[in-house]
Design a protein around this motif. Structure first.
Motif, mmCIF file in Angstrom:
data_model
loop_
_atom_site.group_PDB
_atom_site.id
_atom_site.type_symbol
_atom_site.label_atom_id
_atom_site.label_comp_id
_atom_site.label_asym_id
_atom_site.label_seq_id
_atom_site.Cartn_x
_atom_site.Cartn_y
_atom_site.Cartn_z
ATOM 1 N N ALA A 106 0.825 -1.215 0.000
ATOM 2 C CA ALA A 106 0.000 0.000 0.000
ATOM 3 C C ALA A 106 0.855 1.260 0.000
ATOM 4 O O ALA A 106 0.377 2.342 -0.323
ATOM 5 C CB ALA A 106 -0.930 0.000 1.212
ATOM 6 N N MET A 107 2.137 1.145 0.376
ATOM 7 C CA MET A 107 3.030 2.306 0.422
ATOM 8 C C MET A 107 3.774 2.510 -0.902
ATOM 9 O O MET A 107 4.401 3.548 -1.099
ATOM 10 C CB MET A 107 4.057 2.141 1.554
ATOM 11 N N LEU A 108 3.727 1.506 -1.778
ATOM 12 C CA LEU A 108 4.447 1.627 -3.048
ATOM 13 C C LEU A 108 3.767 2.662 -3.935
ATOM 14 O O LEU A 108 2.554 2.840 -3.900
ATOM 15 C CB LEU A 108 4.484 0.273 -3.778
ATOM 16 N N MET A 109 4.554 3.324 -4.768
ATOM 17 C CA MET A 109 4.040 4.443 -5.546
ATOM 18 C C MET A 109 2.917 4.054 -6.505
ATOM 19 O O MET A 109 2.047 4.857 -6.815
ATOM 20 C CB MET A 109 5.184 5.137 -6.297
ATOM 21 N N ASP A 110 2.903 2.772 -6.953
ATOM 22 C CA ASP A 110 1.855 2.381 -7.904
ATOM 23 C C ASP A 110 0.626 1.766 -7.209
ATOM 24 O O ASP A 110 -0.257 1.232 -7.869
ATOM 25 C CB ASP A 110 2.423 1.409 -8.949
ATOM 26 N N ALA A 111 0.576 1.858 -5.883
ATOM 27 C CA ALA A 111 -0.568 1.277 -5.158
ATOM 28 C C ALA A 111 -1.835 2.073 -5.447
ATOM 29 O O ALA A 111 -1.780 3.288 -5.650
ATOM 30 C CB ALA A 111 -0.286 1.277 -3.666
ATOM 31 N N PRO A 112 -2.989 1.384 -5.461
ATOM 32 C CA PRO A 112 -4.254 2.108 -5.617
ATOM 33 C C PRO A 112 -4.422 3.122 -4.486
ATOM 34 O O PRO A 112 -4.077 2.830 -3.340
ATOM 35 C CB PRO A 112 -5.324 1.022 -5.514
ATOM 36 N N VAL A 113 -4.944 4.275 -4.808
ATOM 37 C CA VAL A 113 -5.158 5.310 -3.791
ATOM 38 C C VAL A 113 -6.521 5.078 -3.145
ATOM 39 O O VAL A 113 -7.541 5.025 -3.830
ATOM 40 C CB VAL A 113 -5.107 6.711 -4.428
ATOM 41 N N ILE A 114 -6.528 4.944 -1.854
ATOM 42 C CA ILE A 114 -7.798 4.672 -1.181
ATOM 43 C C ILE A 114 -8.600 5.960 -0.999
ATOM 44 O O ILE A 114 -9.789 5.995 -1.264
ATOM 45 C CB ILE A 114 -7.544 3.929 0.130
ATOM 46 N N ARG A 115 -7.931 7.024 -0.560
ATOM 47 C CA ARG A 115 -8.640 8.308 -0.456
ATOM 48 C C ARG A 115 -7.619 9.428 -0.495
ATOM 49 O O ARG A 115 -6.756 9.500 0.375
ATOM 50 C CB ARG A 115 -9.469 8.366 0.832
ATOM 51 N N GLN A 116 -7.717 10.270 -1.482
ATOM 52 C CA GLN A 116 -6.834 11.434 -1.572
ATOM 53 C C GLN A 116 -7.118 12.374 -0.401
ATOM 54 O O GLN A 116 -8.260 12.498 0.027
ATOM 55 C CB GLN A 116 -7.092 12.202 -2.879
ATOM 56 N N GLY A 117 -6.064 13.007 0.096
ATOM 57 C CA GLY A 117 -6.275 14.060 1.075
ATOM 58 C C GLY A 117 -6.483 13.579 2.498
ATOM 59 O O GLY A 117 -6.834 14.348 3.376
ATOM 60 N N ALA A 118 -6.279 12.287 2.723
ATOM 61 C CA ALA A 118 -6.488 11.768 4.078
ATOM 62 C C ALA A 118 -5.260 11.957 4.956
ATOM 63 O O ALA A 118 -5.333 11.823 6.177
ATOM 64 C CB ALA A 118 -6.886 10.297 4.030
ATOM 65 N N ALA A 119 -4.114 12.248 4.342
ATOM 66 C CA ALA A 119 -2.880 12.394 5.112
ATOM 67 C C ALA A 119 -2.878 13.718 5.873
ATOM 68 O O ALA A 119 -3.346 14.734 5.364
ATOM 69 C CB ALA A 119 -1.676 12.329 4.178
ATOM 70 N N ASP A 120 -2.356 13.710 7.088
ATOM 71 C CA ASP A 120 -2.264 14.971 7.833
ATOM 72 C C ASP A 120 -0.874 15.598 7.668
ATOM 73 O O ASP A 120 -0.029 15.084 6.926
ATOM 74 C CB ASP A 120 -2.707 14.787 9.288
#
Ligand SMILES: Cc1cc2nc3c(=O)[nH]c(=O)nc-3n(C[C@H](O)[C@H](O)[C@H](O)COP(=O)(O)OP(=O)(O)OC[C@H]3O[C@@H](n4cnc5c(N)ncnc54)[C@H](O)[C@@H]3O)c2cc1C
Lengths: 753, 293
Positions: free
Chosen positions: A148-162
């Motif tokens: 899930a941390m790899l650059m080509d992983a599907p994005v679960i939700r943009q903007g969730a990072a703080d």
């Protein structure tokens, strides 16, 4: 009136082992759990869940279900408040919970709720779900933390990072924690041996025996009643009110008897859904999860991927330690990577230490707390490396731990200086225990590990009321998940000086007591206990006032002793002791009812440490492990009811054995959970467990009137590592991946030659 | 859903032949009712065979063979001293099923007809050369147990066919059987590998053998090569190694949540050796108690 604030010996009731107050109810079936409530006209709810790990919801057509005669309401996300706002990280907690209890635009994991039905019977509700049509656009998914941390992983939700996440990381990384002190590179340079290794653990479920269940009523007037099994009904009240868009005080929540929680019942899953169905149907709605729903859609703990590097001198002195901890907590922020990082090296006095944690989202259910969230996996990784260092340098694992142990005044790896702590005492007790020197049979190995947990205080409110006959009722707001009613009664008995049997402790509902945090963080015996003691002392003050008035002397000339008001000294006058029941018999005429109350957010929880010793036997032909002997040594501060303390110690070890050996969330390539029943989610059965021996160490916590430290969580911190060290010794191969299931052990044995 | 409780197998077969949709026979119900409640299979017709006379009987026939009623639960097999003495392997395999509660209901026939490749009693029944009487609308036939399962959840029974009795051959002299399964826990689990061995001795030498494996292929296997590996031997180390190799070679397992291909293949050989030793000791007259797990 003289009341010592702290008491550490000379107890009358504290430390005894009376029968549990809920025992008869539980063995006779009289106890009412979540699913045991019903109401006139009640409907039964059922929830439709996504079969996809990640999918856009294009259309939901509920018309066929709604057309059924037995169906009285169908709800989707549109039936919840639209005022709950999204925010990054943990800021948007209500939004995350809402999104979890009912999917919005996307289904985020296999089992994610997408709609719900209320019907006249449970069977009708279940069948009506089959008539709801959902059109999905299936999206790529990821369930593994590293992937899930790899650059080509599907994005679960943009903007969730703080704000904590640096530029350039994948959007699935939503929080970063970093802490430590000193210069680790300099520390590693001083070491004679440095070991660096990688470890992984799988997600495990708390496995409480009672599935989530509730009975909800919500009228058009916005007033509601909710009965549910929960570890904390005020948080349920607050959360449900927000999700339904009603006033908090208009929802009264009552906590049922609870069949286990272990952290997993500190949030809501079905309760807001039942309320929404009830509001729409205008009838009470009961919702009960199946076991499969519990596995798929409630919170297991996070899975972890960890890198550890530790340096040691030939004499066993630790020179430096560093760790990177990646935890996935499902499709939402909240994986306890910060706790994992902070707990990892806490047992050791390290001049140079650095820890980094990443909270990562994947297409899995939203993790929930599970006993010392984050700490057990950290201990697994760190204590495995320490074990390996001891092996390679030929050092005794307890001596090495004693040499490096955190003590009073040590600067903790996570920042503060420790106050009075009991790690050294647990290590000394483990060393002196006959288990540590008992001979091992061929094929057996011994492992030891330390473990650490912070413990918690939290918002707490307790009321106590005396009856005319001199008995007392105590109202606490923390559901009893570990025997707290017995402990509260013992503490109240100690202060009041009346027998344990004359005190009844009740878990008050949200309408009858002030706000209480959930029963988590090993806080209940500490915080509700402290509040109970202070509420009882408050009542004692009033009892002394009544005696003073009766005797016509100043109140500070009266003291409380063995359940009686007595003159505080020879100068106070000659009066016979006045028993509590004599004062309460007259209380209506001498100033009215006597009650005590206390509320606070106590801050002195007192951290806790444990040391476990495990012997394991490995069948070299099949890789099957049997734990043959287990000893838990833990600091309890002061054991109020030692039998319950021992039960907590044993329970932590038992759950740890499951987590270490066989429990795991298994996902298929399709992202679906493969083992959502107890047949294939392998928790230990009784015959898998040895007798688990316990040693209670008591190093009083200065932050509690009787010295209590919480014991509920620390007991699950050492088992993973202690068992892994024992199994690695027995197998002659280092086990770096949990669970150590037979196929993994056999593969490790083969790889080793 | 229609529920019937016929009083004869002929009637049961007729009901089944006439029924539409999904039909299940109700023996102990420990598969049928669990699947119903879990919303996996909701039968349209449920035919309870427990009220048919004879279905609860355990009978030792004049020639030493046994006839077992199809509703006899595991617990009653375990309490039948004569049967345990003759066929300890069959009984221990069935007694591994579930818990005390499940043992009070679960039957050999249900275990067989549920069609699970991991069913515990089936390898033991196959190794014991057990047969079943099958009653259909057109009469009866006798079928070898190994010919009944055809794949996961599937059997060779035609619509309208019901098993009306199970048969175990006469035990005879100098013979023994045994069953072991591998599970990661100690009980209440499903076999990752199961193995049964049934053999006969002449002196110390094995003259007849049948070896059966469970959970390593879509159906329970009867492994002729494994039997051949020990026939003519005294179960010396070389024979045991041949047995293990043949058992492993016969495996056609899958990787799943319960075990890997490599693991199942390896452990099939390990179990075969362990089971053969127990069967051999029993053939020699030693009493070896059932193994759990
Ligand atoms: C808690 C639990 C634990 C279990 N543990 C194990 C275990 O360890 N090992 C194991 O192998 N199994 C296990 N099982 C599965 C189950 O108990 C067994 O398969 C059992 O032997 C089934 O027997 P039954 O009489 O209950 O069958 P039922 O459920 O009554 O029937 C099962 C199937 O057999 C068919 N059937 C029944 N009788 C006849 C007949 N006379 N003719 C034709 N078809 C028939 C039915 O139509 C149905 O398809 C477990 C089940 C539970 C609930």
């Amino acid at each position: 009136m003289a009341l010592d604030d702290r008491k550490s010996d000379g107890f009358t009731f504290v430390g005894t082992r009376p029968n549990r107050p809920d025992g008869l109810d539980k063995v006779t079936g009289r106890a009412r759990f979540g699913a045991d409530a019903s109401a006139p006209g009640m409907l039964h709810g059922a929830i439709l869940r996504s079969p996809h790990a990640h999918a856009r919801i294009l259309r939901i057509d509920t018309s066929k279900a709604e057309a059924l005669k037995d169906v009285k309401a169908v709800v989707t996300r549109a039936d919840f408040s639209d005022k709950v706002e999204f925010a990054p990280g943990l800021e948007g907690d209500f939004w995350n919970i809402l999104e979890n209890v009912m999917a919005g635009d996307k289904a985020l994991y296999d089992g994610h709720a997408v709609a719900a039905v209320a019907a006249t019977s449970a069977l009708a509700a279940r069948d009506a779900l089959k008539l709801i049509e959902v059109e999905y656009e299936v999206l790529p998914h990821v369930t593994d933390v590293d992937k899930a941390m790899l650059m080509d992983a599907p994005v679960i939700r943009q903007g969730a990072a703080d704000y904590s996440v640096p530029e350039g990381m994948h959007p699935n990384v939503v929080r970063k924690h970093e802490s430590g002190h000193g210069d680790v590179e300099a520390g590693f340079a001083e070491a004679d041996l440095v070991i660096e290794d990688h470890f992984t653990t799988e997600a495990t479920h708390q496995g409480y025996i009672e599935p989530h269940a509730c009975l909800a009523t919500l009228g058009a007037d916005g007033k509601g009643e909710l009965w549910c099994c929960t570890q904390g009904h005020w948080i349920v009240q607050k959360t449900c009110a927000a999700l339904l868009g009603i006033e908090t005080a208009n929802l009264r929540v009552t906590a049922s008897e609870i069949g286990g929680g272990f952290g997993g019942k500190t949030t809501v899953f079905i309760e807001p859904v039942a309320l929404a169905l009830s509001r729409k149907a205008n009838k009470p709605v009961k919702l009960v999860m199946s076991r499969s729903e519990v596995f798929r859609a409630t919170g297991p703990t996070a899975s972890a991927s960890m890198d550890i590097k530790i340096g040691m001198k030939k004499d066993g002195t630790l020179t430096a330690a560093q760790g990177t901890f990646r935890l996935q907590g499902g499709a939402f922020p909240g994986g306890p990577a910060d706790f994992t990082a902070m707990c990892a090296f806490a047992p050791y006095n390290l001049p140079h230490v650095r820890q980094v944690g990443y909270d990562v989202m994947t297409n899995r259910p939203k993790q929930a707390a599970y006993r010392a969230p984050g700490s057990p996996m950290a201990a697994f990784a760190v204590e495995s490396v320490i074990d390996e260092l001891c092996n390679q340098l030929g050092l005794d694992p307890i001596e090495v731990r004693l040499k490096n142990a955190s003590r009073e005044g040590t600067k903790a790896s996570y920042g503060p200086r420790f106050q009075r702590i009991g790690l050294v005492e647990t290590l000394e007790a483990a060393k002196a225990h006959p288990h540590y020197t008992a001979p091992l049979k061929p094929g057996q190995g011994r492992g030891i590990s330390c473990g650490f947990w912070f413990n918690h205080g939290g918002e707490t409110s307790v009321s106590l009321a005396l009856s005319e006959d001199g008995s007392a009722q105590v109202m606490v707001g923390t559901p009893d998940i570990g025997g707290s009613r017995a402990s509260m009664a013992l503490m109240a008995a100690e202060v009041l000086g009346i027998p344990y049997e004359n005190i009844r402790v009740t878990i008050a509902d949200t309408a009858t007591l002030g706000y209480n945090d959930v029963s988590h963080g090993s806080r209940v015996t500490y915080a509700s206990g402290l509040a109970t003691i202070k509420a009882a002392r408050h009542a004692v003050e009033k009892l002394c006032e009544r005696a003073a008035k009766k005797w016509g002397i100043p109140v500070d000339a009266v003291k409380w002793e063995n359940g009686c008001a007595v003159p505080s000294g020879p100068n106070a006058g000659e009066f016979d002791p006045l028993p509590l029941a004599d004062i309460t018999a007259d209380m209506g005429r001498t100033g009215g009812p006597i009650s005590g109350h206390f509320e606070a957010t106590p801050e002195g929880a007192g951290v806790s440490f444990a040391t476990h010793i495990v012997d394991a036997e490995v069948d070299p032909e099949t890789g099957k492990t049997k734990v043959v002997r287990y000893t838990v040594v833990q600091d309890a501060g002061k054991a109020i009811h030692p039998t319950y303390v021992e039960g907590q110690f044993q329970g932590g070890a038992a759950q740890g054995i499951g987590w270490a050996l066989n429990e795991e969330y298994i996902y298929g390539a399709d992202g679906r959970l493969q083992n959502s029943v107890f047949l294939d989610y392998r928790i230990p059965v009784a015959s898998d467990l040895p007798m688990i021996d316990t040693v209670i160490v008591e190093v009083p916590n200065p932050g509690h009137p009787f010295g209590v430290r919480g014991v509920g969580e620390t007991s699950i911190c050492p088992p993973l590592a202690a068992i892994a060290n024992a199994v690695s010794a027995a197998a002659g191969a280092r086990m770096r991946q949990l669970p150590m299931s037979p196929p993994r052990i056999l593969a490790a044995l083969k790889a080793d030659g | 859903m229609q529920y019937h409780s016929p009083e004869s197998f002929a009637q049961a077969a007729r009901l089944a032949a006439e029924a539409e949709g999904v039909t299940r026979f109700l023996a102990g119900g420990t598969d049928v009712l669990v699947q119903l409640r879990a919303d996996i299979v909701t039968p349209d017709t449920l035919i309870d065979i427990k009220k048919i006379p004879g279905t609860h009987d355990i009978t030792r026939n004049g020639d030493g063979s046994w006839t077992l009623g199809v509703a006899v639960p595991g617990a009653e097999l375990g309490e039948h001293a004569g049967l345990v003495a003759d066929w300890p392997g069959v009984v221990e395999a069935m007694n591994l099923v579930g818990s005390t509660q499940v043992q009070g209901r679960a039957t050999l026939t249900g275990n067989l007809c549920n069609g699970s490749p991991a069913a515990d009693s089936v390898p033991a029944m196959v190794a014991a050369s057990m047969t079943a009487t099958v009653t259909g609308p057109d009469g009866e036939r006798v079928v070898a147990v190994e010919d009944i399962p055809t794949g996961p959840g599937r059997t060779s029974l035609a619509r309208g066919e019901v098993i009306s009795a199970l048969h175990i051959p006469a035990r005879g002299e100098n013979a023994g059987d045994a069953y072991l399964r591998f599970i990661p826990r100690s009980e209440m689990d499903i076999a990752v590998v199961g193995c049964a061995v049934n053999l006969r001795l002449d002196g110390d030498t094995i003259t007849e053998a049948r070896v059966s494996l469970g959970a390593v292929a879509p159906t329970v296997l009867l492994v002729g090569d494994a039997a051949a590996a020990i026939i003519g031997s005294t179960l010396d180390d070389a024979a045991l190694d041949r047995l293990a190799a043949a058992a492993s070679a016969a495996c056609k397992p899958i990787d799943d949540k319960r075990g890997t291909i490599a693991f199942r293949t390896e452990v099939a050989g390990v179990l075969a050796k362990r089971v053969a030793r127990i069967a051999y000791a029993r053939a020699k007259g030693e009493i070896i108690k059932g193994h759990h797990g």
